[in-house]
Scaffold this active site. Structure first.
Site, PDB file in Angstrom:
ATOM      1  N   ASP A 137     -63.519 -27.168 -47.605  1.00 51.31           N
ATOM      2  CA  ASP A 137     -64.914 -26.728 -47.726  1.00 51.31           C
ATOM      3  C   ASP A 137     -65.855 -27.632 -46.925  1.00 51.31           C
ATOM      4  O   ASP A 137     -67.016 -27.807 -47.280  1.00 51.31           O
ATOM      5  CB  ASP A 137     -65.343 -26.710 -49.200  1.00 51.31           C
ATOM      6  N   HIS A 196     -62.224 -29.437 -56.340  1.00 51.75           N
ATOM      7  CA  HIS A 196     -62.818 -28.260 -56.995  1.00 51.75           C
ATOM      8  C   HIS A 196     -61.755 -27.289 -57.521  1.00 51.75           C
ATOM      9  O   HIS A 196     -60.716 -27.094 -56.900  1.00 51.75           O
ATOM     10  CB  HIS A 196     -63.770 -27.539 -56.039  1.00 51.75           C
ATOM     11  N   ASP A 209     -61.366 -24.180 -57.584  1.00 50.38           N
ATOM     12  CA  ASP A 209     -60.897 -23.053 -56.750  1.00 50.38           C
ATOM     13  C   ASP A 209     -59.983 -23.510 -55.606  1.00 50.38           C
ATOM     14  O   ASP A 209     -59.612 -22.712 -54.740  1.00 50.38           O
ATOM     15  CB  ASP A 209     -62.081 -22.210 -56.236  1.00 50.38           C
ATOM     16  N   HIS A 210     -59.631 -24.803 -55.626  1.00 49.48           N
ATOM     17  CA  HIS A 210     -58.672 -25.327 -54.649  1.00 49.48           C
ATOM     18  C   HIS A 210     -57.459 -25.956 -55.348  1.00 49.48           C
ATOM     19  O   HIS A 210     -56.456 -26.216 -54.691  1.00 49.48           O
ATOM     20  CB  HIS A 210     -59.351 -26.366 -53.737  1.00 49.48           C
ATOM     21  N   HIS A 270     -69.334 -32.351 -48.933  1.00 54.34           N
ATOM     22  CA  HIS A 270     -69.159 -31.333 -49.974  1.00 54.34           C
ATOM     23  C   HIS A 270     -68.742 -32.015 -51.279  1.00 54.34           C
ATOM     24  O   HIS A 270     -69.356 -31.840 -52.325  1.00 54.34           O
ATOM     25  CB  HIS A 270     -68.120 -30.330 -49.493  1.00 54.34           C
ATOM     26  N   HIS A 275     -59.729 -31.135 -51.692  1.00 51.28           N
ATOM     27  CA  HIS A 275     -60.711 -31.733 -52.608  1.00 51.28           C
ATOM     28  C   HIS A 275     -60.529 -31.164 -54.005  1.00 51.28           C
ATOM     29  O   HIS A 275     -59.766 -30.218 -54.208  1.00 51.28           O
ATOM     30  CB  HIS A 275     -62.138 -31.538 -52.104  1.00 51.28           C
TER      31      HIS A 275
HETATM   32 ZN   LIG Z   1     -65.310 -26.895 -52.954  1.00 54.63          ZN
END
Ligand SMILES: [Zn+2]
Length: 238
Positions: free
Chosen positions: A130, A55, A57-58, A111, A53
């Site tokens: 997540d 975000h 932090d990914h 999420h 996904h």
């Molecule tokens: Zn996330």
């Protein structure tokens, strides 16, 4: 045969390096440096980056890793505009062939709306991002509890001996929450002790298995969307 290495990155994220024979892939590179260090140290050249996904932090490591190794970036069609450098867009009807492994795409809205999980069928390995955490579930940033409940139902259909690699080390907090609402569950009490010992030794509590989640994760144990929402709301204020 799928081989997975866990790389702790940022404050509490996990990125993963997988190998299938000579083929190398990265899942959710939220930062580049520790991943490149690992690849260089082990003389590995990645062929693929898999994204669950959008975000930061990914995905924040994609640009640097892609420019260095020119690997193929695979991510959800529904979030393609939010993810740098996507080469191959995938959705639920797609199956990837990664060096002979069938990789099934499972759409798991909740999420984020476009979130996907990657299920390596032959090895029974799930990268759950997540969506599903050890004894927990992702926060509902974009979807509803009903969306997430349906996503969990899809994951619950996977075999009990599925190995699950998730996006964060949230296990201790998740265990505390599960104990607060399911305190008589012997399997949960036992597991909560085990993960505390693992964390005391500074080791990842990951991977988990689908069978273990069905026994100890209150979100995986819900039979209705209403019940799921009740626990998700309680967890938000825990
Ligand atoms: Zn996330």
């Amino acid at each position: 045969m799928l081989d997975v290495t866990i790389l702790p990155i940022l404050s509490d994220n996990y990125a993963y390096i997988f190998k299938i024979g000579e083929t190398v892939g990265i899942v959710d590179p939220g930062e580049a440096a520790p991943i490149i260090d690992y690849l260089e140290l082990n003389n590995l050249k990645p062929d693929y980056i898999l994204i669950t996904h959008h975000h930061f932090d990914h995905v924040d490591g994609i640009e640097q890793i892609k420019s260095k190794y020119n690997c193929i970036v695979i991510g959800p069609t529904a979030e393609q505009s939010k993810i740098y450098g996507i080469d191959k867009r995938v959705c639920e009807t797609d199956t990837l062939d990664i060096n002979g492994e069938d990789v099934q795409i499972i759409e798991t809205a909740g999420h984020t709306m476009g979130h996907i999980c990657y299920y390596f069928k032959n090895s029974k390995v799930l990268f759950s991002g997540d969506t599903l955490f050890a004894m927990g579930c992702g926060r509902l940033f974009e979807g509803t509890a009903k969306d997430m409940f349906h996503s969990f139902k899809k994951l619950r259909a996977l075999p009990n001996d599925t190995t699950v690699y998730c996006g964060h080390e949230y296990t201790i907090d998740n265990a505390k929450f599960c104990l607060s609402v399911d305190g008589d569950n012997a399997a949960l009490i036992e597991r909560a002790k085990e993960v505390q010992t693992i964390r005391d030794n500074n080791k990842p509590t990951i991977p988990t298995t689908m069978g273990l989640e069905k026994k100890t994760n209150v979100f995986m144990r819900c039979d209705t969307a209403q019940e799921f929402k009740k626990y998700r709301d309680l967890k938000d204020n825990f």
